[in-house]
Scaffold this motif. Structure first.
Motif, mmCIF file in Angstrom:
data_model
loop_
_atom_site.group_PDB
_atom_site.id
_atom_site.type_symbol
_atom_site.label_atom_id
_atom_site.label_comp_id
_atom_site.label_asym_id
_atom_site.label_seq_id
_atom_site.Cartn_x
_atom_site.Cartn_y
_atom_site.Cartn_z
ATOM 1 N N VAL A 58 1.106 -1.815 -0.217
ATOM 2 C CA VAL A 58 0.171 -0.480 0.123
ATOM 3 C C VAL A 58 0.868 0.966 0.159
ATOM 4 C CG1 VAL A 58 -1.769 1.151 1.501
ATOM 5 C CG2 VAL A 58 -1.497 -1.345 1.802
ATOM 6 N N LEU A 59 0.457 2.168 -1.272
ATOM 7 C CA LEU A 59 1.352 3.474 -1.446
ATOM 8 C C LEU A 59 0.489 4.454 -0.712
ATOM 9 C CD1 LEU A 59 3.343 3.364 -4.286
ATOM 10 C CD2 LEU A 59 4.340 2.332 -2.082
ATOM 11 N N ARG A 60 0.507 5.409 0.021
ATOM 12 C CA ARG A 60 -0.275 6.435 0.248
ATOM 13 C C ARG A 60 0.608 7.937 0.117
ATOM 14 N NH1 ARG A 60 -2.749 7.029 6.874
ATOM 15 N NH2 ARG A 60 -3.932 5.447 5.607
ATOM 16 N N ILE A 61 -0.720 8.880 -0.490
ATOM 17 C CA ILE A 61 -0.517 9.667 -0.640
ATOM 18 C C ILE A 61 -1.693 10.675 -0.096
ATOM 19 C CG2 ILE A 61 -1.883 9.427 -2.767
ATOM 20 C CD1 ILE A 61 0.409 11.809 -4.618
ATOM 21 N N ALA A 62 -0.868 11.996 0.453
ATOM 22 C CA ALA A 62 -1.634 12.510 1.000
ATOM 23 C C ALA A 62 -1.201 13.881 1.262
ATOM 24 C CB ALA A 62 -1.501 12.234 2.710
ATOM 25 N N GLY A 63 -1.938 14.905 1.027
ATOM 26 C CA GLY A 63 -1.520 16.362 1.000
ATOM 27 C C GLY A 63 -2.876 17.387 0.069
ATOM 28 N N GLU A 64 -2.472 18.755 -0.032
ATOM 29 C CA GLU A 64 -3.123 19.448 -0.712
ATOM 30 C C GLU A 64 -2.428 19.023 -2.325
ATOM 31 O OE1 GLU A 64 -5.534 22.626 -1.766
ATOM 32 O OE2 GLU A 64 -4.849 21.810 0.445
ATOM 33 N N GLY A 65 -3.283 18.710 -3.027
ATOM 34 C CA GLY A 65 -3.069 18.633 -4.243
ATOM 35 C C GLY A 65 -2.634 17.092 -4.613
ATOM 36 N N THR A 66 -3.719 16.356 -3.662
ATOM 37 C CA THR A 66 -3.686 14.311 -4.125
ATOM 38 C C THR A 66 -4.089 14.696 -5.249
ATOM 39 O OG1 THR A 66 -2.887 13.697 -1.462
ATOM 40 C CG2 THR A 66 -4.001 12.516 -3.407
ATOM 41 N N ARG A 67 -5.539 15.330 -5.270
ATOM 42 C CA ARG A 67 -6.384 14.734 -6.186
ATOM 43 C C ARG A 67 -5.667 14.755 -7.577
ATOM 44 N NH1 ARG A 67 -11.850 13.424 -4.019
ATOM 45 N NH2 ARG A 67 -11.944 13.881 -1.894
ATOM 46 N N ARG A 68 -5.258 16.013 -7.855
ATOM 47 C CA ARG A 68 -4.648 16.735 -9.282
ATOM 48 C C ARG A 68 -3.541 15.517 -9.312
ATOM 49 N NH1 ARG A 68 -3.098 22.755 -7.587
ATOM 50 N NH2 ARG A 68 -3.816 22.259 -4.834
ATOM 51 N N VAL A 69 -2.831 15.509 -8.590
ATOM 52 C CA VAL A 69 -1.542 14.280 -8.957
ATOM 53 C C VAL A 69 -1.978 12.650 -9.362
ATOM 54 C CG1 VAL A 69 0.352 13.027 -8.195
ATOM 55 C CG2 VAL A 69 0.086 15.929 -7.368
ATOM 56 N N LEU A 70 -3.114 12.308 -8.411
ATOM 57 C CA LEU A 70 -4.201 11.440 -9.176
ATOM 58 C C LEU A 70 -3.946 11.270 -10.088
ATOM 59 C CD1 LEU A 70 -4.797 9.929 -5.702
ATOM 60 C CD2 LEU A 70 -3.590 9.054 -6.810
ATOM 61 N N GLY A 100 -10.248 13.439 2.972
ATOM 62 C CA GLY A 100 -10.174 14.151 1.886
ATOM 63 C C GLY A 100 -11.410 15.182 1.948
ATOM 64 N N ASP A 101 -10.251 16.328 1.391
ATOM 65 C CA ASP A 101 -12.085 17.976 2.096
ATOM 66 C C ASP A 101 -11.158 18.185 0.719
ATOM 67 O OD1 ASP A 101 -13.501 19.701 2.567
ATOM 68 O OD2 ASP A 101 -12.312 20.793 4.116
ATOM 69 N N ALA A 102 -12.042 18.791 -0.026
ATOM 70 C CA ALA A 102 -11.442 19.296 -1.288
ATOM 71 C C ALA A 102 -10.309 18.514 -1.908
ATOM 72 C CB ALA A 102 -11.463 20.664 -0.909
ATOM 73 N N ASP A 103 -9.486 19.641 -1.867
ATOM 74 C CA ASP A 103 -8.235 18.713 -3.093
ATOM 75 C C ASP A 103 -7.565 18.229 -1.897
ATOM 76 O OD1 ASP A 103 -7.022 18.288 -5.596
ATOM 77 O OD2 ASP A 103 -5.025 19.367 -5.428
ATOM 78 N N ALA A 104 -7.432 18.040 -0.470
ATOM 79 C CA ALA A 104 -6.267 17.909 0.364
ATOM 80 C C ALA A 104 -7.052 16.450 0.827
ATOM 81 C CB ALA A 104 -6.019 18.789 1.069
ATOM 82 N N ALA A 105 -6.227 15.926 0.629
ATOM 83 C CA ALA A 105 -6.926 14.287 0.321
ATOM 84 C C ALA A 105 -6.036 13.504 1.540
ATOM 85 C CB ALA A 105 -7.685 13.278 -0.557
ATOM 86 N N THR A 106 -5.960 11.842 1.746
ATOM 87 C CA THR A 106 -5.086 11.114 2.131
ATOM 88 C C THR A 106 -5.483 9.409 1.266
ATOM 89 O OG1 THR A 106 -4.820 12.352 4.162
ATOM 90 C CG2 THR A 106 -4.354 9.379 3.399
ATOM 91 N N VAL A 107 -5.630 9.171 -0.105
ATOM 92 C CA VAL A 107 -5.802 7.761 -0.152
ATOM 93 C C VAL A 107 -4.660 6.897 -0.331
ATOM 94 C CG1 VAL A 107 -5.940 7.091 -2.313
ATOM 95 C CG2 VAL A 107 -5.703 9.463 -2.052
#
Length: 203
Positions: A122-134, A169-176
């Motif tokens: 499992v790779l975790r990506i988190a923070g402002e911009g997470t949705r845009r990166v994914l 996640g809230d708006a673009d800041a998310a933990t996936v």
């Protein structure tokens, strides 16, 4: 001479990869999560006896029945993969006990419960911009209206078949959490690191 079977130590897919880029961005964090147990459960969702027994085996944590949904309590989570399939995530040390409890509760009922821990990391990506990166790497809509906390999506990340689980996640800041086959972990890490590069490396 030590028995190689008893001397073996379980490791995450990327634990020994010293050549991977260190990722420290100002807005995005990327990490490989600690080892966790993974159990693939199959059964008929419409069978009330199966659903009730599975819940008992999971300490009264009910199976999610709606597409792309999940249920969770503490470190135990159940991800919906299909009308008759779920992926159960639990602490690594509790995998054997969790599987045994499921098998005991489901005895006599049509089902399949298999330990697939060695298949996933499992790779975790988190923070402002997470949705845009994914969004650079997946072909599904990750807008907050359609991808909300607790949601589960099966989609390739780049070319690696993956399961996305929105932890928070809230708006673009998310933990996936991105469940990916261990053999694709190196590729997925590099693809995510490259996609996040525009957010700047923290010195």
């Amino acid at each position: 001479m030590a028995n190689p079977l008893t001397a073996a130590v379980a490791r995450t897919a990327l634990e020994t990869r010293a050549d991977l880029p260190t990722v420290r961005y100002t807005q995005i964090t990327l990490e490989e999560r600690p080892l966790a147990g993974k159990i693939n459960l199959r059964g008929k969702a419409e069978d009330r006896a199966f659903a009730a027994a599975a819940a008992r085996g999971l300490g009264d944590l009910v199976l999610p029945m709606e597409a792309t949904s999940s249920t969770a309590r503490g470190d135990l989570a159940v991800l919906w993969l299909g009308p008759d399939e779920w992926l159960i995530s639990c602490p690594d040390a509790e995998t054997t006990a969790t599987l045994a409890a499921l098998e005991d509760a489901l005895a006599g009922l049509h089902h399949s419960a298999v330990d697939v821990s060695d298949n996933w990391t499992v790779l975790r990506i988190a923070g402002e911009g997470t949705r845009r990166v994914l969004s650079k790497l997946v072909a599904v809509d990750l807008h907050p209206r359609g991808f909300r906390p607790g949601d589960v999506l099966q989609t390739p990340v780049g070319k690696a078949d993956s399961i996305l689980y929105l932890v928070a996640g809230d708006a673009d800041a998310a933990t996936v959490d991105i469940h990916v086959r261990r053999s694709f972990a190196d590729y997925a890490w590099r693809a995510l690191a490259n996609a996040a590069e525009e957010y700047g490396i923290a010195v």
